[in-house]
Design an enzyme around this catalytic site. Structure first.
Site, PDB file in Angstrom:
ATOM      1  N   SER A   1      -5.575   1.732   4.331  1.00  0.00           N
ATOM      2  CA  SER A   1      -6.295   1.091   3.218  1.00  0.00           C
ATOM      3  C   SER A   1      -7.059  -0.138   3.687  1.00  0.00           C
ATOM      4  O   SER A   1      -6.522  -0.981   4.407  1.00  0.00           O
ATOM      5  CB  SER A   1      -5.315   0.669   2.130  1.00  0.00           C
ATOM      6  OG  SER A   1      -5.965  -0.134   1.161  1.00  0.00           O
TER       7      SER A   1
ATOM      8  N   GLU B   1     -15.999   4.800  -6.175  1.00  0.00           N
ATOM      9  CA  GLU B   1     -15.397   3.598  -6.747  1.00  0.00           C
ATOM     10  C   GLU B   1     -16.462   2.516  -6.883  1.00  0.00           C
ATOM     11  O   GLU B   1     -16.804   1.826  -5.925  1.00  0.00           O
ATOM     12  CB  GLU B   1     -14.244   3.095  -5.864  1.00  0.00           C
ATOM     13  CG  GLU B   1     -13.070   4.067  -5.789  1.00  0.00           C
ATOM     14  CD  GLU B   1     -11.881   3.503  -5.023  1.00  0.00           C
ATOM     15  OE1 GLU B   1     -11.962   2.350  -4.548  1.00  0.00           O
ATOM     16  OE2 GLU B   1     -10.862   4.214  -4.913  1.00  0.00           O
TER      17      GLU B   1
ATOM     18  N   TRP C   1     -16.273  -0.226  -8.207  1.00  0.00           N
ATOM     19  CA  TRP C   1     -15.681  -1.574  -8.187  1.00  0.00           C
ATOM     20  C   TRP C   1     -15.210  -2.033  -6.805  1.00  0.00           C
ATOM     21  O   TRP C   1     -14.868  -3.187  -6.627  1.00  0.00           O
ATOM     22  CB  TRP C   1     -14.481  -1.605  -9.129  1.00  0.00           C
ATOM     23  CG  TRP C   1     -13.452  -0.563  -8.755  1.00  0.00           C
ATOM     24  CD1 TRP C   1     -12.433  -0.687  -7.861  1.00  0.00           C
ATOM     25  CD2 TRP C   1     -13.384   0.781  -9.228  1.00  0.00           C
ATOM     26  NE1 TRP C   1     -11.722   0.486  -7.750  1.00  0.00           N
ATOM     27  CE2 TRP C   1     -12.284   1.413  -8.587  1.00  0.00           C
ATOM     28  CE3 TRP C   1     -14.138   1.531 -10.147  1.00  0.00           C
ATOM     29  CZ2 TRP C   1     -11.937   2.742  -8.830  1.00  0.00           C
ATOM     30  CZ3 TRP C   1     -13.783   2.845 -10.389  1.00  0.00           C
ATOM     31  CH2 TRP C   1     -12.701   3.449  -9.731  1.00  0.00           C
ATOM     32  N   HIS C   2     -15.182  -1.136  -5.819  1.00  0.00           N
ATOM     33  CA  HIS C   2     -14.589  -1.468  -4.524  1.00  0.00           C
ATOM     34  C   HIS C   2     -15.662  -1.913  -3.519  1.00  0.00           C
ATOM     35  O   HIS C   2     -16.558  -1.144  -3.167  1.00  0.00           O
ATOM     36  CB  HIS C   2     -13.847  -0.240  -3.966  1.00  0.00           C
ATOM     37  CG  HIS C   2     -13.144  -0.505  -2.665  1.00  0.00           C
ATOM     38  ND1 HIS C   2     -11.784  -0.731  -2.582  1.00  0.00           N
ATOM     39  CD2 HIS C   2     -13.607  -0.596  -1.391  1.00  0.00           C
ATOM     40  CE1 HIS C   2     -11.446  -0.928  -1.310  1.00  0.00           C
ATOM     41  NE2 HIS C   2     -12.547  -0.853  -0.573  1.00  0.00           N
TER      42      HIS C   2
ATOM     43  N   ASP D   1     -11.532  -5.332  -5.199  1.00  0.00           N
ATOM     44  CA  ASP D   1     -11.920  -4.571  -6.384  1.00  0.00           C
ATOM     45  C   ASP D   1     -12.357  -5.611  -7.403  1.00  0.00           C
ATOM     46  O   ASP D   1     -11.668  -6.636  -7.587  1.00  0.00           O
ATOM     47  CB  ASP D   1     -10.754  -3.754  -6.926  1.00  0.00           C
ATOM     48  CG  ASP D   1     -10.339  -2.653  -5.961  1.00  0.00           C
ATOM     49  OD1 ASP D   1     -11.157  -2.273  -5.103  1.00  0.00           O
ATOM     50  OD2 ASP D   1      -9.179  -2.189  -6.067  1.00  0.00           O
TER      51      ASP D   1
ATOM     52  N   HIS E   1      -7.726  -2.575   1.931  1.00  0.00           N
ATOM     53  CA  HIS E   1      -7.112  -3.764   1.337  1.00  0.00           C
ATOM     54  C   HIS E   1      -6.156  -4.446   2.316  1.00  0.00           C
ATOM     55  O   HIS E   1      -5.915  -5.652   2.212  1.00  0.00           O
ATOM     56  CB  HIS E   1      -6.379  -3.388   0.047  1.00  0.00           C
ATOM     57  CG  HIS E   1      -7.291  -3.133  -1.106  1.00  0.00           C
ATOM     58  ND1 HIS E   1      -7.968  -4.136  -1.766  1.00  0.00           N
ATOM     59  CD2 HIS E   1      -7.671  -1.972  -1.695  1.00  0.00           C
ATOM     60  CE1 HIS E   1      -8.703  -3.617  -2.734  1.00  0.00           C
ATOM     61  NE2 HIS E   1      -8.554  -2.294  -2.702  1.00  0.00           N
TER      62      HIS E   1
ATOM     63  N   ALA F   1      -5.221   5.280  -0.416  1.00  0.00           N
ATOM     64  CA  ALA F   1      -4.999   5.483   1.020  1.00  0.00           C
ATOM     65  C   ALA F   1      -3.505   5.421   1.321  1.00  0.00           C
ATOM     66  O   ALA F   1      -2.749   4.713   0.652  1.00  0.00           O
ATOM     67  CB  ALA F   1      -5.719   4.404   1.810  1.00  0.00           C
TER      68      ALA F   1
ATOM     69  N   GLN G   1       0.816  -1.208   0.000  1.00  0.00           N
ATOM     70  CA  GLN G   1       0.000   0.000   0.000  1.00  0.00           C
ATOM     71  C   GLN G   1       0.853   1.262   0.000  1.00  0.00           C
ATOM     72  O   GLN G   1       0.525   2.256  -0.640  1.00  0.00           O
ATOM     73  CB  GLN G   1      -0.934   0.005   1.220  1.00  0.00           C
ATOM     74  CG  GLN G   1      -1.973   1.119   1.183  1.00  0.00           C
ATOM     75  CD  GLN G   1      -2.893   1.022  -0.021  1.00  0.00           C
ATOM     76  OE1 GLN G   1      -3.271  -0.076  -0.438  1.00  0.00           O
ATOM     77  NE2 GLN G   1      -3.265   2.164  -0.585  1.00  0.00           N
TER      78      GLN G   1
END
Length: 318
Positions: free
Chosen positions: A231, A286, A288-289, A240, A233, A226, A205
Site C-alpha cells: 500500500s 479512486e 480521492w487517492h 485520501d 499509504h 492493497a 494495512q
C-alpha cells in the site's frame, strides 16, 4: 640524341599507361570491396528482406546484434516494427511483448506495451520485487513492488486538524508541507480540501485488507485494498482527500475534484489510480487517492497522461 629522347618518351608513355591501368584497377577493386563489405552489413541484409530504409534504421537503433540475426532468418515482421514504434517500448521486454500479444491479439500494441511494462503479464503478487526505497519520493509501491515489514517512514509529522478530518493522522513532512500549500491555494479559490486518510503502518494495512477479505473475499479485497507491504499509504506519501462541503460523500462530483485534477501536479501530487487505467494500476478508480512524487515528476506524469506505474518502469527503472 633524338633516338634517346624518343625511347624515353615511349618508356614514359608505357609507364603512364601501366600506372593508369593500375589506378583504374585499384579504384574498381576498392569499389568492389566496398560493395562486398556493404553486402555483409545488417542494413543491406534487412533491406533485402524488404524492410524500408526507415524501418531498417529503426531496427538497427532498437535491436542488438543477436536480435537482428534472429530477424534475418524469418520473413519481414510487421508486428515487430509496430511494437518498436511504440513510445514506451523497452528492449528488455521485446520477447514479452510478442508473447503477450500472441495470447491477447484483441489488444492494440500501445496497450500491450503498457501492460507488459508494468508486469501485467504476470499475476498480482507473483514474483514480487522489494521496493527501492532509496528513490525516496519516487519509490514505487504496488502489487509487484512491496515494502518490507520493518520499513520506517522518515520525517513523519502530525497533520493539523486544520487540514484533516479526525485525529492522529501523519504524513511525510515534505509531502505534508506541499499539501498545506495546495490546500491554502485551493481555499483562496473557494475550495476546502481535507485529508481523510494518510500514513498507515504495515499492521494497519494488514487489518484493512483482512477486513475487506472477510466481507468480500480475496478477489474483491485485492481490487479495493492493497495487501500489507503493497500500500502506498505505508510510504507516508499518499493521501485520501475529501471536500469539506461534500454532502454526497463522492469527491469525484465536487468542484474541488476538478480543481485537484487541474492543479495537484503543481504541488507534486498525482491522481494515483485514474479512471480507465484499472488494468494497469491494479486498483479500482479512486478519485480521492493522491500520491506525492515531487513537482517535476508529477508534472511529467500529468503532461504525458500516464499512470505512475508506467512512468516508473520507463523513466526510472529502465
Amino acid at each position: 640524341m633524338a633516338k634517346t629522347k624518343l625511347k624515353l618518351k615511349k618508356k614514359f608513355k608505357k609507364r603512364l599507361i601501366i600506372f593508369v591501368f593500375i589506378l583504374i584497377a585499384s579504384i574498381i577493386g576498392i569499389k568492389s570491396y566496398k560493395t562486398y563489405k556493404y553486402h555483409q552489413t545488417y542494413e543491406y541484409k534487412l533491406l533485402e528482406k524488404n524492410y524500408t530504409k526507415e524501418e531498417t534504421d529503426l531496427l538497427l537503433e532498437k535491436l542488438d546484434k543477436t536480435k537482428i540475426e534472429e530477424l534475418l532468418t524469418t520473413e519481414k515482421n510487421e508486428k515487430l516494427i509496430n511494437i518498436l514504434k511504440q513510445k514506451y517500448f523497452l528492449i528488455k521486454n521485446l520477447d514479452k511483448y510478442l508473447e503477450y500479444y500472441e495470447k491477447n491479439s484483441d489488444l492494440d500494441l500501445q496497450e500491450v506495451v503498457a501492460l507488459v511494462n508494468v508486469h501485467r503479464n504476470k499475476d498480482y503478487y507473483d514474483d514480487m520485487e522489494e521496493t527501492d526505497t532509496s528513490l525516496g519520493n519516487t519509490m514505487l509501491v504496488n502489487k509487484y513492488n512491496a515494502l518490507s515489514k520493518d520499513y520506517e517512514v522518515e520525517n513523519l509529522t502530525n497533520i493539523s486538524k486544520t487540514y484533516s478530518y479526525g485525529d492522529n493522522k501523519k504524513l511525510n513532512k515534505e509531502a505534508y508541507d506541499a499539501f498545506i500549500d495546495l490546500a491554502e491555494d485551493a481555499k483562496k479559490e473557494g475550495y476546502t480540501i481535507l485529508i481523510v486518510s494518510s500514513y498507515r503502518s504495515y499492521k494497519d494495512q494488514e487489518d484493512v485488507w483482512k477486513d475487506y477479505k472477510a466481507s468480500f473475499g480475496t478477489r474483491k479485497a485485492d481490487a479495493y485494498a492493497a495487501r500489507a507491504g503493497s500500500s502506498e499509504h505505508e510510504t507516508g506519501l499518499a493521501i485520501d482527500v475529501a471536500d469539506y462541503y461534500d454532502e454526497n460523500d463522492k469527491f469525484e462530483d465536487t468542484d474541488s475534484f476538478k480543481w485537484m485534477q487541474a492543479n495537484a501536479h503543481k504541488y507534486g501530487y498525482i491522481l494515483r489510480y485514474p479512471k480507465g487505467k484499472e488494468n494497469i494500476t491494479g486498483y479500482s478508480y479512486e478519485a480521492w487517492h493522491y500520491r506525492y512524487v515531487g513537482i517535476e515528476t508529477a508534472t511529467k506524469v500529468y503532461n504525458e497522461g500516464i499512470t505512475y506505474d508506467e512512468y516508473y518502469e520507463y523513466y526510472l527503472k529502465k
